[in-house]
Motif scaffolding. Structure first.
Motif, PDB file in Angstrom:
ATOM      1  N   THR A  13       0.849  -1.188   0.000  1.00 48.86           N
ATOM      2  CA  THR A  13       0.000   0.000   0.000  1.00 48.86           C
ATOM      3  C   THR A  13       0.886   1.239   0.000  1.00 48.86           C
ATOM      4  OG1 THR A  13      -1.780  -1.115   1.178  1.00 48.86           O
ATOM      5  CG2 THR A  13      -1.747   1.291   1.296  1.00 48.86           C
ATOM      6  N   ASP A  23      -3.263   0.162  -3.384  1.00 52.07           N
ATOM      7  CA  ASP A  23      -4.096  -0.274  -2.275  1.00 52.07           C
ATOM      8  C   ASP A  23      -3.993  -1.792  -2.077  1.00 52.07           C
ATOM      9  OD1 ASP A  23      -5.965  -0.477  -0.323  1.00 52.07           O
ATOM     10  OD2 ASP A  23      -7.653   0.247  -1.509  1.00 52.07           O
ATOM     11  N   LEU A  25      -1.733  -4.187  -2.818  1.00 50.31           N
ATOM     12  CA  LEU A  25      -1.473  -4.877  -4.084  1.00 50.31           C
ATOM     13  C   LEU A  25      -0.713  -6.185  -3.861  1.00 50.31           C
ATOM     14  CD1 LEU A  25      -2.112  -3.798  -6.991  1.00 50.31           C
ATOM     15  CD2 LEU A  25       0.328  -3.430  -7.211  1.00 50.31           C
ATOM     16  N   MET A 210      -5.322  -2.193 -13.963  1.00 51.04           N
ATOM     17  CA  MET A 210      -5.448  -1.554 -12.659  1.00 51.04           C
ATOM     18  C   MET A 210      -6.467  -0.430 -12.680  1.00 51.04           C
ATOM     19  SD  MET A 210      -1.541  -1.330 -11.244  1.00 51.04           S
ATOM     20  CE  MET A 210      -2.063  -0.724  -9.652  1.00 51.04           C
ATOM     21  N   ARG A 214      -5.969  -0.706  -7.359  1.00 53.79           N
ATOM     22  CA  ARG A 214      -6.146  -2.154  -7.218  1.00 53.79           C
ATOM     23  C   ARG A 214      -6.062  -2.848  -8.570  1.00 53.79           C
ATOM     24  NH1 ARG A 214     -10.300  -3.285  -2.644  1.00 53.79           N
ATOM     25  NH2 ARG A 214     -10.242  -1.307  -1.538  1.00 53.79           N
ATOM     26  N   GLU A 216      -7.723  -5.022 -11.245  1.00 55.98           N
ATOM     27  CA  GLU A 216      -9.051  -5.450 -11.682  1.00 55.98           C
ATOM     28  C   GLU A 216      -8.967  -6.836 -12.291  1.00 55.98           C
ATOM     29  OE1 GLU A 216     -12.233  -3.881 -12.046  1.00 55.98           O
ATOM     30  OE2 GLU A 216     -11.696  -2.159 -10.807  1.00 55.98           O
ATOM     31  N   GLY A 332     -14.013  -8.266  -8.407  1.00 58.90           N
ATOM     32  CA  GLY A 332     -12.566  -8.016  -8.520  1.00 58.90           C
ATOM     33  C   GLY A 332     -11.893  -9.346  -8.729  1.00 58.90           C
TER      34      GLY A 332
END
Lengths: 335, 301
Positions: A13, A23, A25, A210, A214, A216, A332
């Protein structure tokens, strides 16, 4: 995953004041792959790259390069090198001195250093420009020099931050091919940041899409294009129609839709615009229930005199597997 | 690409006054007001001074125009040599001190500062007050009985016998204070144009922050350092008020020596001769400096 791991991010993060750029990751980058970080501006892709390079330090999480935790390590102690969007060539040095810059630090002396630098310039096909100053080169040439300067260091991972972003289309296409050639020649892992989805799909082994810090979706270009995991991915990668039917939303690519004058079972509507876009014919159709649908057909093999015209009534049909029901999508995760 | 463009514009520029590389073509008469001003108020008085410097004084104020190098011969006296060395020393060390204090400020402003315009304004604000008032106010601040010093002495931070006022420390404080904006502004201008991704690139290629500064930042801001140093050095060669006010004694510098010859001693030819020597020495120094950094200037954009 049998392949060896080069870089690993675990719950990384990064915040800038109160904005969360990256965030939590999680990402594993494999040895020798061409991985793209793709997303709109502000999605955290460049921050992710800068975290790996060491220009930023994560607020939370772990970052491993070659299995080693690099927390707190400055850029010059990491086995990675960066190619910058702005090229960042040293204007007060010749091309050769630019390429040899990092070698000096490694204690390589005179003739040997020059020889390695010249080899790197040959790799990017610019050996004849060694004595020029950067400002005498075109943008494409400058980016090749920047590439040579990073590759001569023989890093474990090469980080590329929108390296072709400032170049015009033709040069960009050339360099895309060139980058692929060089990568397969040197076998170094490439982590490539871009907002250009076409570029990412064309060049990558795997694509990380991304959005707001985050991931996707992570997958091969085919997976990301054919089976977008989220509405965001479907929208961001290529053109997508979101069609409401029977109370559900479907994502349908414009090129998967067939257009005809008198089909029976299909979505009826009227052609709003019809235009030729290079190799394709593109129609915007307003359906009877008020939705706008984009349809794209290859012009090759198409009888253009018989093509749909503006104002004509048409029927749209598509194969069942072309329509992805969005309601069943996860919110997600990976593909 | 850039080469083609500049040769093209050079061809287009033929017949007009040469601007900087790649600059627009402009008519030469635009420079006329400045040229006229300089001719009238700089070159003409300078010529008069040159004529005076080889003239002879007869009696108390009478001047006979001749070609007499005696005035310059007097200057060989070690007494004047010391004055020149003292002036040169003040200008040299004053410039170094101003550079050392000014560089970090300019660096911070250009690289990290948020409210740059406001901070730059604050740096220039002191210019709104007269130089003399500002320098005299240091007499109060640097006085032994200034409350801050007294407090610091009483808690033992400063030694009991510390004397700043009327020493060279006070002179350098005054010099740095007065000349700082002249140093910071050109340094800021150079650093502000700096592409910081170059520094990142250097660090990426193995340099520590310090090495990257030495190998990349410093060479690229040499033109700014040169400009700031010249702006400080040149007026410092004529400076004598700060040492007289804050140094406390009646130390003689080239500036007040010349003033004395014209106003007190009434020896205009000798005063003019001193002035010519100072101007000549400064011209040599400036040319040498320009030559030194001239090569760097080309890529300092």
């Amino acid at each position: 995953m049998s392949a060896e791991t080069d870089v690993e991010l675990r719950g990384v993060t990064k915040r800038f004041e109160d904005v969360v750029a990256v965030d939590g990751l999680d990402l594993t980058i494999r040895r020798g792959e061409f991985l793209s970080l793709l997303g709109p501006s502000g999605c955290g892709k460049t921050t992710t790259l800068r975290l790996i390079a060491g220009f930023e330090q994560p607020d939370e999480g772990e970052l491993l390069i070659g299995g080693r935790d690099v927390a707190g390590l400055p850029p010059y102690k990491r086995d990675v090198n960066t190619v910058f969007q702005s090229y960042a060539l040293f204007p007060h040095m010749t091309v050769l001195d630019n390429v040899a810059y990092g070698l000096k630090q490694r204690g390589l002396r005179g003739a040997k250093r020059e020889q390695k630098a010249r080899e790197a310039l040959e790799l990017v096909r610019l050996p004849q420009l060694a004595v020029r100053k950067p400002r005498q080169l075109s943008g494409g040439q400058q980016q090749r020099v920047a590439l040579a300067r990073a590759l001569v260091m023989e890093p474990r991972v090469l980080l590329l931050d929108e390296p072709l972003g400032a170049l015009d289309l033709k040069v960009r296409k050339e360099l895309q091919i060139e980058l692929k050639r060089i990568q397969s020649q040197v076998g170094i892992t490439f982590v490539y940041v871009t907002h250009d989805q076409e570029e990412a799909l064309a060049m990558s082994d795997r694509v990380v899409v991304m959005n707001v810090g985050r991931i996707e979706q992570l997958g091969s270009p085919r997976e990301v294009y054919d089976a977008p995991a989220t509405r965001f991915v479907a929208d961001f990668i290529g053109d997508t129609n979101f069609i409401e039917r029977d109370g559900a939303t479907f994502a349908v690519r414009p090129e998967r839709i067939s257009i005809s004058r008198n089909g029976a079972a299909g979505l009826g509507g009227e052609v709003v615009t019809a235009m030729v876009v290079g190799p394709a014919m593109q129609c915007l159709v307003r359906t009877d229930d008020g939705q706008e649908v984009l349809v794209r057909q290859q012009r090759q093999g198409l009888d253009e005199d018989d093509a749909p015209r503006e104002g004509e009534r048409v029927v749209l049909t598509w194969a069942e597997d072309a329509a992805l029901p969005l309601t069943t999508y996860p919110t997600g995760g990976t593909g | 690409m850039a080469v083609e463009a500049s040769s093209l514009s050079a061809r287009r520029r033929r017949g007009a006054i040469r601007a900087g590389a790649g600059g627009p073509r402009y008519p030469g008469w635009l420079a006329l007001p400045a040229v006229a001003w300089y001719a009238l108020f700089f070159l003409a008085p300078l010529s008069i001074m040159a004529v005076f410097s080889v003239a002879t004084r007869v009696g108390f104020t009478e001047i006979v125009y001749s070609f007499d190098l005696d005035n310059f011969r007097y200057l060989w006296d070690p007494l004047y040599g010391r004055v020149f060395l003292r002036t040169l020393g003040l200008a040299f060390f004053g410039t170094i001190a101003t550079l050392l204090v000014g560089f970090p400020v300019a660096y911070y402003l250009a690289r990290y500062a948020r409210r740059r315009t406001l901070l730059l304004l604050l740096i220039v604000v002191p210019f709104w007050t007269s130089f003399l008032i500002r320098t005299y106010s240091w007499l109060i601040i640097l006085d032994r009985d200034f409350p801050v010093f007294r407090a610091l002495r009483s808690i033992g931070v400063l030694p009991e016998d510390l004397q700043i006022l009327y020493t060279s420390k006070a002179v350098y404080i005054g010099v740095v204070y007065n000349y700082l904006p002249l140093m910071i502004l050109p340094l800021y201008a150079a650093l502000e144009r700096m592409d910081w991704s170059l520094v990142e690139a250097a660090q990426d290629l193995g340099d520590s922050a310090l090495r990257a500064f030495r190998r990349v930042t410093l060479p690229l801001v040499v033109p700014g350092i040169a400009a700031g140093s010249l702006l400080v050095f040149i007026p410092l060669m004529g400076e004598f008020l700060i040492p007289v006010i804050l140094g406390g004694d009646l130390t003689v510098y080239a500036g007040n020596l010349i003033g004395q010859q014209f106003l007190t001693a009434r020896d205009w030819p000798f005063g003019a001769a001193i002035a010519m020597v100072v101007i000549a020495a400064m011209t040599v120094l400036v040319l040498a400096y320009a030559r030194l950094v001239g090569g760097e200037e080309q890529h300092g954009r």
